[in-house]
Design an enzyme around this catalytic site. Structure first.
Site, PDB file in Angstrom:
ATOM      1  N   LYS A  57      -2.224 -15.533   9.708  1.00  0.00           N
ATOM      2  CA  LYS A  57      -1.464 -14.610  10.562  1.00  0.00           C
ATOM      3  C   LYS A  57      -0.727 -15.318  11.704  1.00  0.00           C
ATOM      4  O   LYS A  57       0.367 -15.802  11.494  1.00  0.00           O
ATOM      5  CB  LYS A  57      -2.378 -13.494  11.061  1.00  0.00           C
ATOM      6  N   ASP A 110     -14.013 -15.579   9.008  1.00  0.00           N
ATOM      7  CA  ASP A 110     -12.615 -15.270   8.724  1.00  0.00           C
ATOM      8  C   ASP A 110     -11.954 -14.878  10.045  1.00  0.00           C
ATOM      9  O   ASP A 110     -12.129 -13.761  10.534  1.00  0.00           O
ATOM     10  CB  ASP A 110     -12.554 -14.128   7.696  1.00  0.00           C
ATOM     11  N   TYR A 120       0.817  -1.219   0.000  1.00  0.00           N
ATOM     12  CA  TYR A 120       0.000   0.000   0.000  1.00  0.00           C
ATOM     13  C   TYR A 120       0.850   1.268   0.000  1.00  0.00           C
ATOM     14  O   TYR A 120       0.687   2.141   0.851  1.00  0.00           O
ATOM     15  CB  TYR A 120      -0.961   0.008   1.208  1.00  0.00           C
ATOM     16  N   TYR A 171     -12.675  -6.833   6.070  1.00  0.00           N
ATOM     17  CA  TYR A 171     -11.455  -7.009   5.284  1.00  0.00           C
ATOM     18  C   TYR A 171     -11.146  -8.500   5.208  1.00  0.00           C
ATOM     19  O   TYR A 171     -11.120  -9.184   6.233  1.00  0.00           O
ATOM     20  CB  TYR A 171     -10.261  -6.263   5.906  1.00  0.00           C
TER      21      TYR A 171
HETATM   22  C1  LIG Z   1      -4.714 -10.110   7.080  1.00  0.00           C
HETATM   23  C2  LIG Z   1      -6.060 -10.637   6.830  1.00  0.00           C
HETATM   24  C3  LIG Z   1      -6.349 -11.366   5.650  1.00  0.00           C
HETATM   25  C4  LIG Z   1      -5.333 -11.585   4.556  1.00  0.00           C
HETATM   26  O1  LIG Z   1      -4.255 -12.360   4.955  1.00  0.00           O
HETATM   27  P1  LIG Z   1      -2.881 -12.312   4.088  1.00  0.00           P
HETATM   28  O2  LIG Z   1      -2.020 -13.316   4.758  1.00  0.00           O
HETATM   29  O3  LIG Z   1      -2.372 -10.912   4.194  1.00  0.00           O
HETATM   30  O4  LIG Z   1      -3.229 -12.678   2.698  1.00  0.00           O
HETATM   31  C5  LIG Z   1      -7.630 -11.854   5.500  1.00  0.00           C
HETATM   32  N1  LIG Z   1      -8.578 -11.662   6.440  1.00  0.00           N
HETATM   33  C6  LIG Z   1      -8.329 -10.985   7.572  1.00  0.00           C
HETATM   34  C7  LIG Z   1      -9.411 -10.829   8.589  1.00  0.00           C
HETATM   35  C8  LIG Z   1      -7.078 -10.432   7.797  1.00  0.00           C
HETATM   36  O5  LIG Z   1      -6.847  -9.719   8.907  1.00  0.00           O
END
Ligand SMILES: *Cc1c(COP(=O)(O)O)cnc(C)c1O
Length: 430
Positions: free
Chosen positions: A280, A251, A18, A146
């Site tokens: 993560k 997610d 970004y 997100y």
């Molecule tokens: C960071 C994140 C993603 C994307 O993960 P990457 O490893 O950066 O591709 C997807 N969903 C959530 C909720 C996130 O915080």
């Protein structure tokens, strides 16, 4: 060999996340890291208040995790997963089944969070296809979410902050409802007009023939605004999805592994999703890795359809090195009293961020588990924040209106005080 300095080379040739590649902002060169500290090329030590984008939960170079990786590196760093399997994948699988919501029984290992979201969305579409609903190929979600930067993941990110207008015509159009209006900790109003569920129901009912799944971040919306909402919304969403044959995807890439004070944000709910995405903190931030887990309903649906096989298979699927790192990171997490640890971090942040409430430009202050947020009334420049935070010995990278921290769980009270002092300074000066 170019005569440019390391930083000059970086600024002339490397893209950063970004950023404007031809007008890069200030950037620090990190030489090494240990525990909560980053060491820069000028010798400065900064506390990594971001846990390196929320993944380095147990500190940099955790000895148990690096030892597991070294051992694995000497045995089997990688092998293809088609027709082959290995102990690291199986041992990690056993561990994941022990700690994740009970109904989730099938694990798909993949490379990154965004890919795990792609996998979840493809599974949902293949599931609906297998059940005789090929028209159900779209997705519903809540605003301010997100889910990653790949195409389908991007389509369910917040349409404004995700900049859908930039990609208009290229990004799939999905079904958006307002973000859940009742914040975590507020009283839950039963009136569906007030708790957001009438809008959700209307949207899902209207799109029932086109929607494969509802995807959302449970309880904590991360990158889309660091907003904490009431888990009852999720319990009720589960019921509506079930009524309409729509799958529910959580997610938990940001919320997983105790960041919220619960092992998973799902643990705030009385229901479980059909599919969960983890990433993560999975490897404690030591190497990129993620997974998508499903219940038997999804597995049997996809597997019982035609062609039955799930159409996804990354080259580095179940990479043994990543599996070994993840297994060690999960052992580190569950080998400690994480409830108490995260509760202590939360209590200290609540106390130390309190003064921010009196600052004129602060809109809101909130803490949940290992997440501390000062929301400003205006957006804050990350570049301006860097230099000031550096003077305080802290690495902070605000985004949007939020000055926030997600400290590594190994942080000491003194170190955490330096982070909160840095945040307060940014809130006063920016
Ligand atoms: C960071 C994140 C993603 C994307 O993960 P990457 O490893 O950066 O591709 C997807 N969903 C959530 C909720 C996130 O915080």
């Amino acid at each position: 060999m170019s005569t440019l300095s390391q930083l000059e080379f970086d600024q002339q040739h490397l893209w950063h996340p970004y950023t404007n590649v031809v007008k890069p902002g200030p950037t620090f060169v990190v030489k090494e890291a240990e525990g909560v500290y980053l060491t820069l090329d000028d010798g400065t030590q900064l506390i990594d208040a971001m846990s390196s984008w929320w993944c380095m939960m147990h500190g940099h170079r955790h000895p148990q995790i690096t030892a597991a990786m070294h051992a694995q590196l000497d045995k089997l760093p990688h092998v293809m997963f088609g027709g082959l399997t290995h102990d690291p994948a199986i041992d990690l699988g056993r561990k994941l089944l022990e700690i994740t919501p009970e109904s989730l029984t099938r694990i798909f290992y993949c490379d990154s969070g965004s890919v795990s979201v792609e996998v979840a969305m493809k599974m949902a579409v293949q599931y609906q296809h297998a059940l005789g609903y090929p028209g159900r190929s779209e997705f519903a979600t809540i605003r301010s979410g997100y889910h990653g930067d790949t195409w389908k993941a991007m389509s369910v990110c917040d349409p404004d902050t995700g900049m859908h207008h930039l990609f208009q015509g290229a990004v799939s159009v999905q079904h958006f409802v307002s973000r859940p209006p009742v914040a975590l900790g507020q009283d839950w109003p039963d009136d569906p007009a007030l708790n957001g569920l009438s809008e959700l129901r209307e949207t899902l009912e209207a799109g029932a023939n086109e929607i494969a799944a509802l995807i959302l971040e449970p309880v904590v919306q991360g990158t889309g605004g660091m907003y904490f909402y009431h888990p009852e919304y999720l319990n009720q969403a589960r019921a509506i999805c079930d009524e309409l044959g729509i799958l529910l995807i959580f997610d938990e890439i940001a919320t997983g592994f105790a960041r919220t004070g619960e092992l998973f944000a799902t643990d705030f709910c009385t229901v479980e999703p059909d599919i969960i995405c983890l990433g993560k903190g999975l490897t404690g931030g030591h190497v990129s890795f993620a997974c998508t887990m499903t219940n038997d309903r999804v597995a049997n649906g996809v597997g019982g359809g035609n062609p039955g096989i799930f159409m996804h298979g990354p080259t580095y699927m179940a990479n043994p090195l990543a599996c070994a790192a993840a297994k060690a990171a999960l052992d580190v997490l569950t080998g400690q009293d994480w409830q108490t640890r995260v509760a202590e971090i939360a209590a200290q942040m609540v106390a130390e961020l309190e003064p921010a409430r009196d600052l004129p430009n602060v809109a809101h202050v909130r803490v949940l588990g290992g997440i501390g947020v000062i929301e400003m009334k205006h957006s804050v420049s990350a570049d301006a924040a860097h230099a000031r935070a550096k003077e305080m010995g802290v690495f902070l990278r605000p985004f949007g209106k939020n000055i926030y921290t997600m400290p590594p769980f190994v942080i000491t009270p003194d170190e955490l005080s330096r982070i909160t002092a840095g945040m307060l300074r940014l809130a006063r000066e920016l």
